[in-house]
Motif scaffolding. Structure first.
Motif, PDB file in Angstrom:
ATOM      1  N   GLY A  13       2.713  -3.354  27.155  1.00 25.83           N
ATOM      2  CA  GLY A  13       3.935  -2.742  26.654  1.00 25.83           C
ATOM      3  C   GLY A  13       4.338  -3.247  25.283  1.00 25.83           C
ATOM      4  O   GLY A  13       5.411  -2.901  24.777  1.00 25.83           O
ATOM      5  N   GLU A  14       3.485  -4.049  24.651  1.00 31.85           N
ATOM      6  CA  GLU A  14       3.796  -4.600  23.332  1.00 31.85           C
ATOM      7  C   GLU A  14       3.750  -3.518  22.265  1.00 31.85           C
ATOM      8  O   GLU A  14       2.883  -2.634  22.285  1.00 31.85           O
ATOM      9  CB  GLU A  14       2.800  -5.704  22.986  1.00 31.85           C
ATOM     10  N   ASP A  15       4.681  -3.582  21.338  1.00 32.48           N
ATOM     11  CA  ASP A  15       4.708  -2.660  20.208  1.00 32.48           C
ATOM     12  C   ASP A  15       3.614  -3.067  19.226  1.00 32.48           C
ATOM     13  O   ASP A  15       3.687  -4.128  18.597  1.00 32.48           O
ATOM     14  CB  ASP A  15       6.081  -2.710  19.531  1.00 32.48           C
ATOM     15  N   ILE A  16       2.595  -2.223  19.069  1.00 38.82           N
ATOM     16  CA  ILE A  16       1.469  -2.526  18.185  1.00 38.82           C
ATOM     17  C   ILE A  16       1.382  -1.494  17.055  1.00 38.82           C
ATOM     18  O   ILE A  16       0.303  -1.245  16.513  1.00 38.82           O
ATOM     19  CB  ILE A  16       0.142  -2.576  18.966  1.00 38.82           C
ATOM     20  N   THR A  17       2.529  -0.915  16.702  1.00 38.76           N
ATOM     21  CA  THR A  17       2.549   0.102  15.648  1.00 38.76           C
ATOM     22  C   THR A  17       2.043  -0.454  14.323  1.00 38.76           C
ATOM     23  O   THR A  17       1.243   0.187  13.626  1.00 38.76           O
ATOM     24  CB  THR A  17       3.975   0.651  15.452  1.00 38.76           C
ATOM     25  N   ARG A  18       2.500  -1.654  13.970  1.00 41.59           N
ATOM     26  CA  ARG A  18       2.111  -2.238  12.678  1.00 41.59           C
ATOM     27  C   ARG A  18       0.594  -2.417  12.563  1.00 41.59           C
ATOM     28  O   ARG A  18      -0.007  -1.967  11.569  1.00 41.59           O
ATOM     29  CB  ARG A  18       2.830  -3.568  12.453  1.00 41.59           C
ATOM     30  N   PRO A  19      -0.077  -3.088  13.521  1.00 42.09           N
ATOM     31  CA  PRO A  19      -1.527  -3.238  13.379  1.00 42.09           C
ATOM     32  C   PRO A  19      -2.281  -1.908  13.412  1.00 42.09           C
ATOM     33  O   PRO A  19      -3.325  -1.772  12.769  1.00 42.09           O
ATOM     34  CB  PRO A  19      -1.921  -4.126  14.571  1.00 42.09           C
ATOM     35  N   VAL A  20      -1.763  -0.918  14.152  1.00 46.17           N
ATOM     36  CA  VAL A  20      -2.431   0.384  14.187  1.00 46.17           C
ATOM     37  C   VAL A  20      -2.318   1.078  12.832  1.00 46.17           C
ATOM     38  O   VAL A  20      -3.288   1.649  12.332  1.00 46.17           O
ATOM     39  CB  VAL A  20      -1.847   1.275  15.309  1.00 46.17           C
ATOM     40  N   LEU A  21      -1.134   1.023  12.216  1.00 43.60           N
ATOM     41  CA  LEU A  21      -0.966   1.606  10.882  1.00 43.60           C
ATOM     42  C   LEU A  21      -1.845   0.880   9.860  1.00 43.60           C
ATOM     43  O   LEU A  21      -2.424   1.512   8.966  1.00 43.60           O
ATOM     44  CB  LEU A  21       0.499   1.531  10.450  1.00 43.60           C
ATOM     45  N   THR A  22      -1.948  -0.433  10.014  1.00 41.72           N
ATOM     46  CA  THR A  22      -2.817  -1.203   9.127  1.00 41.72           C
ATOM     47  C   THR A  22      -4.272  -0.775   9.301  1.00 41.72           C
ATOM     48  O   THR A  22      -5.026  -0.673   8.324  1.00 41.72           O
ATOM     49  CB  THR A  22      -2.677  -2.708   9.418  1.00 41.72           C
ATOM     50  N   GLN A  23      -4.647  -0.498  10.548  1.00 41.48           N
ATOM     51  CA  GLN A  23      -6.010  -0.048  10.827  1.00 41.48           C
ATOM     52  C   GLN A  23      -6.273   1.303  10.168  1.00 41.48           C
ATOM     53  O   GLN A  23      -7.377   1.556   9.669  1.00 41.48           O
ATOM     54  CB  GLN A  23      -6.231   0.051  12.337  1.00 41.48           C
ATOM     55  N   ILE A  24      -5.265   2.179  10.144  1.00 45.85           N
ATOM     56  CA  ILE A  24      -5.414   3.475   9.484  1.00 45.85           C
ATOM     57  C   ILE A  24      -5.684   3.274   7.995  1.00 45.85           C
ATOM     58  O   ILE A  24      -6.545   3.942   7.403  1.00 45.85           O
ATOM     59  CB  ILE A  24      -4.151   4.332   9.689  1.00 45.85           C
ATOM     60  N   ILE A  25      -4.962   2.329   7.381  1.00 41.07           N
ATOM     61  CA  ILE A  25      -5.166   2.045   5.959  1.00 41.07           C
ATOM     62  C   ILE A  25      -6.587   1.557   5.716  1.00 41.07           C
ATOM     63  O   ILE A  25      -7.259   1.975   4.766  1.00 41.07           O
ATOM     64  CB  ILE A  25      -4.145   1.005   5.470  1.00 41.07           C
ATOM     65  N   VAL A  26      -7.064   0.675   6.584  1.00 36.46           N
ATOM     66  CA  VAL A  26      -8.431   0.150   6.445  1.00 36.46           C
ATOM     67  C   VAL A  26      -9.443   1.284   6.538  1.00 36.46           C
ATOM     68  O   VAL A  26     -10.403   1.359   5.759  1.00 36.46           O
ATOM     69  CB  VAL A  26      -8.710  -0.914   7.526  1.00 36.46           C
ATOM     70  N   GLU A  27      -9.229   2.197   7.500  1.00 33.61           N
ATOM     71  CA  GLU A  27     -10.142   3.328   7.668  1.00 33.61           C
ATOM     72  C   GLU A  27     -10.147   4.216   6.427  1.00 33.61           C
ATOM     73  O   GLU A  27     -11.199   4.672   5.973  1.00 33.61           O
ATOM     74  CB  GLU A  27      -9.736   4.144   8.900  1.00 33.61           C
ATOM     75  N   GLU A  28      -8.964   4.482   5.870  1.00 33.43           N
ATOM     76  CA  GLU A  28      -8.881   5.322   4.680  1.00 33.43           C
ATOM     77  C   GLU A  28      -9.564   4.647   3.488  1.00 33.43           C
ATOM     78  O   GLU A  28     -10.247   5.304   2.700  1.00 33.43           O
ATOM     79  CB  GLU A  28      -7.409   5.610   4.337  1.00 33.43           C
ATOM     80  N   GLU A  29      -9.366   3.331   3.358  1.00 37.93           N
ATOM     81  CA  GLU A  29     -10.018   2.600   2.275  1.00 37.93           C
ATOM     82  C   GLU A  29     -11.537   2.645   2.421  1.00 37.93           C
ATOM     83  O   GLU A  29     -12.266   2.758   1.433  1.00 37.93           O
ATOM     84  CB  GLU A  29      -9.523   1.153   2.249  1.00 37.93           C
ATOM     85  N   ASN A  30     -12.017   2.563   3.658  1.00 41.45           N
ATOM     86  CA  ASN A  30     -13.463   2.615   3.908  1.00 41.45           C
ATOM     87  C   ASN A  30     -14.051   3.980   3.586  1.00 41.45           C
ATOM     88  O   ASN A  30     -15.250   4.110   3.317  1.00 41.45           O
ATOM     89  CB  ASN A  30     -13.767   2.250   5.360  1.00 41.45           C
ATOM     90  N   LYS A  31     -13.210   5.018   3.626  1.00 38.93           N
ATOM     91  CA  LYS A  31     -13.675   6.371   3.303  1.00 38.93           C
ATOM     92  C   LYS A  31     -13.731   6.603   1.803  1.00 38.93           C
ATOM     93  O   LYS A  31     -14.138   7.669   1.347  1.00 38.93           O
ATOM     94  CB  LYS A  31     -12.735   7.413   3.930  1.00 38.93           C
ATOM     95  N   GLY A  32     -13.291   5.631   1.036  1.00 31.89           N
ATOM     96  CA  GLY A  32     -13.283   5.783  -0.414  1.00 31.89           C
ATOM     97  C   GLY A  32     -11.933   6.174  -0.968  1.00 31.89           C
ATOM     98  O   GLY A  32     -11.789   6.382  -2.180  1.00 31.89           O
TER      99      GLY A  32
END
Length: 206
Positions: free
Chosen positions: A54-73
């Motif tokens: 039940g932990e709020d993990i919104t911040r790490p998930v949003l950070t993961q999205i940024i990492v994915e976008e950066e990896n796409k160029g």
């Protein structure tokens, strides 16, 4: 640990399971990080919880999205900025960084929206790129300035109070330097807003 809040009825709840799958409770379907990225771009508010704890993990998930976008160029974050940002973790000024970044990004987003509206309504798609290019440069400079303001503090902390270059005068108290930085940032924001208002006025006169 941050858990589910009472105001979550105004936001879409996403649950993340142990197999790393993301479940959208509003649509009763599994989604991907790409889906969440599009929801952010569509200004759809959501919160992500660990399905088990039940932990709020919104911040790490949003950070993961940024990492994915950066990896796409989709490189939006300069290496120098990332290095500066990492340097603030554990620093005594760490608590001030989020507010500076939030204020800078809010101003940047506001200016970008006004620029889009101006371009859409000017000369049926023919618009003065030079003015907007210059304004965009100012936006970037402002964003970088929010981090550079902290440089004297970082150097002092890195030196650990060891002798270095002899200062010509005693350093101002941290609170005074912080106030000066805030005032400088505020002045820059006001100047940028004045330029936008001037452009908007010029559009009206035509």
């Amino acid at each position: 640990m941050t858990t589910k809040k009472s105001d979550d009825q105004d936001r879409i709840v996403i649950k993340k399971y142990a197999n790393r799958r993301l479940y959208n409770t509003a649509t009763s379907s599994y989604v991907t990080l790409d889906h969440l990225s599009q929801m952010v771009k569509d200004n759809t508010d959501f919160v992500v919880y660990d399905a088990k704890s039940g932990e709020d993990i919104t911040r790490p998930v949003l950070t993961q999205i940024i990492v994915e976008e950066e990896n796409k160029g989709q490189n939006l974050l300069p290496i120098s900025f990332l290095r500066q940002l990492i340097g603030f973790y554990g620093d005594s000024l760490q608590g001030l960084v989020p507010s500076y970044l939030e204020q800078a990004m809010r101003a940047f987003g506001h200016n970008q929206e006004q620029m889009r509206e101006y371009m859409q309504g000017t000369m049926q798609g023919i618009f003065p790129f030079g003015q907007f290019e210059e304004m965009n440069k100012q936006n970037i400079a402002l964003f970088e300035q929010t981090m550079k303001m902290f440089s004297p503090f970082l150097q002092e902390n890195e030196n650990g109070g060891q002798p270095g270059a002899t200062p010509t005068k005693p350093a101002a108290p941290a609170s005074a330097q912080s106030d000066a930085s805030l005032n400088e940032l505020k002045s820059q924001l006001e100047a940028m807003q004045a330029q936008l208002n001037s452009l908007a006025g010029g559009k009206t006169d035509k």
